[in-house]
Design a protein around this motif. Sequence first.
Motif, PDB file in Angstrom:
ATOM      1  N   ILE A 148      11.563  10.746   5.091  1.00  0.00           N
ATOM      2  CA  ILE A 148      10.314   9.961   5.216  1.00  0.00           C
ATOM      3  C   ILE A 148       9.038  10.802   4.650  1.00  0.00           C
ATOM      4  N   VAL A 149       8.863  11.981   5.307  1.00  0.00           N
ATOM      5  CA  VAL A 149       7.929  12.887   4.912  1.00  0.00           C
ATOM      6  C   VAL A 149       7.670  13.181   3.344  1.00  0.00           C
ATOM      7  N   ASP A 150       9.104  13.409   2.892  1.00  0.00           N
ATOM      8  CA  ASP A 150       9.358  13.975   1.717  1.00  0.00           C
ATOM      9  C   ASP A 150       8.610  12.673   0.788  1.00  0.00           C
ATOM     10  N   GLN A 151       8.770  11.490   1.213  1.00  0.00           N
ATOM     11  CA  GLN A 151       8.239  10.316   0.236  1.00  0.00           C
ATOM     12  C   GLN A 151       6.643  10.523   0.344  1.00  0.00           C
ATOM     13  N   GLY A 152       6.225  11.345   1.090  1.00  0.00           N
ATOM     14  CA  GLY A 152       4.558  11.492   0.947  1.00  0.00           C
ATOM     15  C   GLY A 152       4.031  10.686   2.096  1.00  0.00           C
ATOM     16  N   GLN A 210      -4.706  -1.002 -13.953  1.00  0.00           N
ATOM     17  CA  GLN A 210      -4.900  -0.331 -12.581  1.00  0.00           C
ATOM     18  C   GLN A 210      -3.369  -0.208 -11.821  1.00  0.00           C
ATOM     19  N   MET A 211      -2.720  -1.423 -11.914  1.00  0.00           N
ATOM     20  CA  MET A 211      -1.653  -1.347 -11.371  1.00  0.00           C
ATOM     21  C   MET A 211      -0.555  -0.157 -11.966  1.00  0.00           C
ATOM     22  N   HIS A 212      -0.649  -0.324 -13.578  1.00  0.00           N
ATOM     23  CA  HIS A 212       0.269   0.461 -13.976  1.00  0.00           C
ATOM     24  C   HIS A 212      -0.038   2.133 -13.771  1.00  0.00           C
ATOM     25  N   ALA A 213      -1.269   2.323 -13.640  1.00  0.00           N
ATOM     26  CA  ALA A 213      -1.803   3.721 -13.632  1.00  0.00           C
ATOM     27  C   ALA A 213      -1.269   4.240 -12.162  1.00  0.00           C
ATOM     28  N   GLU A 214      -1.375   3.270 -11.113  1.00  0.00           N
ATOM     29  CA  GLU A 214      -1.086   3.426  -9.768  1.00  0.00           C
ATOM     30  C   GLU A 214       0.273   3.758  -9.395  1.00  0.00           C
ATOM     31  N   LEU A 215       1.217   2.858  -9.973  1.00  0.00           N
ATOM     32  CA  LEU A 215       2.653   2.995  -9.550  1.00  0.00           C
ATOM     33  C   LEU A 215       3.256   3.745 -10.746  1.00  0.00           C
ATOM     34  N   ALA A 216       2.908   4.140 -11.914  1.00  0.00           N
ATOM     35  CA  ALA A 216       3.838   4.879 -12.939  1.00  0.00           C
ATOM     36  C   ALA A 216       4.401   6.040 -12.288  1.00  0.00           C
ATOM     37  N   ALA A 217       3.684   6.672 -11.736  1.00  0.00           N
ATOM     38  CA  ALA A 217       4.153   8.023 -11.108  1.00  0.00           C
ATOM     39  C   ALA A 217       5.188   7.956 -10.078  1.00  0.00           C
ATOM     40  N   GLU A 218       5.576   6.723  -9.497  1.00  0.00           N
ATOM     41  CA  GLU A 218       6.193   6.502  -8.250  1.00  0.00           C
ATOM     42  C   GLU A 218       7.417   5.867  -8.808  1.00  0.00           C
ATOM     43  N   ALA A 219       7.551   4.777  -9.807  1.00  0.00           N
ATOM     44  CA  ALA A 219       8.600   3.988 -10.118  1.00  0.00           C
ATOM     45  C   ALA A 219       8.792   3.857 -11.710  1.00  0.00           C
ATOM     46  N   PRO A 266       0.822  -1.081   0.051  1.00  0.00           N
ATOM     47  CA  PRO A 266       0.085   0.011  -0.033  1.00  0.00           C
ATOM     48  C   PRO A 266       0.803   1.414   0.002  1.00  0.00           C
ATOM     49  N   ALA A 267       0.344   2.304  -0.213  1.00  0.00           N
ATOM     50  CA  ALA A 267       0.967   3.570  -0.231  1.00  0.00           C
ATOM     51  C   ALA A 267       1.894   3.899   0.768  1.00  0.00           C
ATOM     52  N   SER A 268       1.423   3.673   1.968  1.00  0.00           N
ATOM     53  CA  SER A 268       2.271   4.178   3.207  1.00  0.00           C
ATOM     54  C   SER A 268       3.415   3.221   3.327  1.00  0.00           C
ATOM     55  N   ILE A 269       3.325   1.949   2.992  1.00  0.00           N
ATOM     56  CA  ILE A 269       4.425   1.040   2.827  1.00  0.00           C
ATOM     57  C   ILE A 269       5.400   1.430   1.649  1.00  0.00           C
ATOM     58  N   ARG A 270       4.678   1.712   0.796  1.00  0.00           N
ATOM     59  CA  ARG A 270       5.760   2.229  -0.523  1.00  0.00           C
ATOM     60  C   ARG A 270       6.682   3.417  -0.217  1.00  0.00           C
ATOM     61  N   ALA A 271       6.052   4.277   0.481  1.00  0.00           N
ATOM     62  CA  ALA A 271       6.787   5.696   1.054  1.00  0.00           C
ATOM     63  C   ALA A 271       7.849   5.150   1.906  1.00  0.00           C
ATOM     64  N   ILE A 272       7.517   4.554   2.906  1.00  0.00           N
ATOM     65  CA  ILE A 272       8.611   3.906   4.167  1.00  0.00           C
ATOM     66  C   ILE A 272       9.561   3.148   3.167  1.00  0.00           C
ATOM     67  N   THR A 273       9.399   2.116   2.211  1.00  0.00           N
ATOM     68  CA  THR A 273      10.213   1.474   1.512  1.00  0.00           C
ATOM     69  C   THR A 273      11.207   2.430   0.656  1.00  0.00           C
ATOM     70  N   ARG A 274      10.718   3.584  -0.047  1.00  0.00           N
ATOM     71  CA  ARG A 274      11.485   4.276  -0.549  1.00  0.00           C
ATOM     72  C   ARG A 274      12.450   5.015   0.173  1.00  0.00           C
ATOM     73  N   ALA A 275      12.134   5.328   1.507  1.00  0.00           N
ATOM     74  CA  ALA A 275      12.892   6.159   2.670  1.00  0.00           C
ATOM     75  C   ALA A 275      13.818   4.878   3.099  1.00  0.00           C
ATOM     76  N   SER A 276      13.756   3.459   2.932  1.00  0.00           N
ATOM     77  CA  SER A 276      14.725   2.762   3.222  1.00  0.00           C
ATOM     78  C   SER A 276      15.842   2.440   2.369  1.00  0.00           C
ATOM     79  N   GLY A 277      15.630   3.061   1.194  1.00  0.00           N
ATOM     80  CA  GLY A 277      16.589   2.636  -0.063  1.00  0.00           C
ATOM     81  C   GLY A 277      18.107   2.971   0.218  1.00  0.00           C
TER      82      GLY A 277
END
Length: 377
Positions: free
Chosen positions: A359-363, A103-112, A57-68
Amino acid sequence: MTGGTYDVAVIGAGIAGASAAAEIAADARVILLEAEARPGYHSTGRSAAVYLPSYGPASIRAITRASGAFFDSPPAGFATHPLLSPRDVVFIARTDQAEALEQMHAELAAEAPIRRLSAREVHERVPLLREGYCAGGLLDATGSDIDVAALHEGFLRSFRARGGTLAMNARVDSLARGRVGWEIEAGGQRITAPIVVNAAGAWAGEVAAQAGAERVGLVPKRRTALIVAAPEGFDPSGLPLTVDIDERFYLKPDAGRLLLSPANEDAQAPADAQPDELDVAVCVDRIQRAFSLDIRRIENKWAGLRSFVADKSPVLGFSAKAEGFFWLAGQGGYGVQSSPGMARLAAALVLGRSVPADIVDQGLNPDEISPVRPGLG
């Protein structure tokens, strides 16, 4: 009865508890309580995790990006070799799954950097797929396999180096709020701490009930995995992690063999999870329908529990009902890939600090993972 007084007691030494305890121990006296004889016996030790910022979900994706950044460059001495090994991820879809693909493509294309693949391109990358099964797919080239054991041990090593105390065979027998904080009896020890961090995984709901904290509707769910041989003469090492777009199965290379899962989520009471034979049969059927594999022997099989609340976002923050009780639960199948960022976020909140800016910057909106958000219970 031995024990002591600490600033923070963390319950559960899996990846969530170990990482958070390591971060908090930099600025506080911390005891890490583990019910089993070794850390990570349950979900963490049975995880075949990948680092995939587009997963969850979006919250996990944000924290995962901040873990990179942590995964790419861990602290000196944290691990003896890289924590990540690049692994492309391909989501596949049949003709009847075209809408889910869009649906997946539309949701994720802006992030990755997600790229559409034709059926031919999917087959070029996943030659084990049966001809005609797949109508198209998505490629995420940002994925990596995670060395889960090295990551977990690195956090435990950091925790000890910062003066943390690890107590094994220390299942929480009682947990009550006293005059000076929480009074805990665990494994023959009596411990006092003003703050308790509930990182007990599948048992987090039971720990919360002991503390009189709110109910968040946490449900442990069993997931099964199998190891089978690759076809004779075929080297699977270059295969991507291949995932059904509706997450009904996945296949990935594993040390020259193939790791398979039906991606099941079967509700189960907290326990030492074991693979159900029906789950195994379902896995083999789904995989053989999609891939040109003749599975006659299963080399290994296991199950682990992944805990979720209704919206599948984690539960992180102080309880509104039990003073000094901090939730760190409900990471589902995303706890390993998000652990560096989740640990920093948990430590900041436990220690009364602001949410880390990156982490805030990741949304991330912390209200979306709060234990008092709407829809829980």
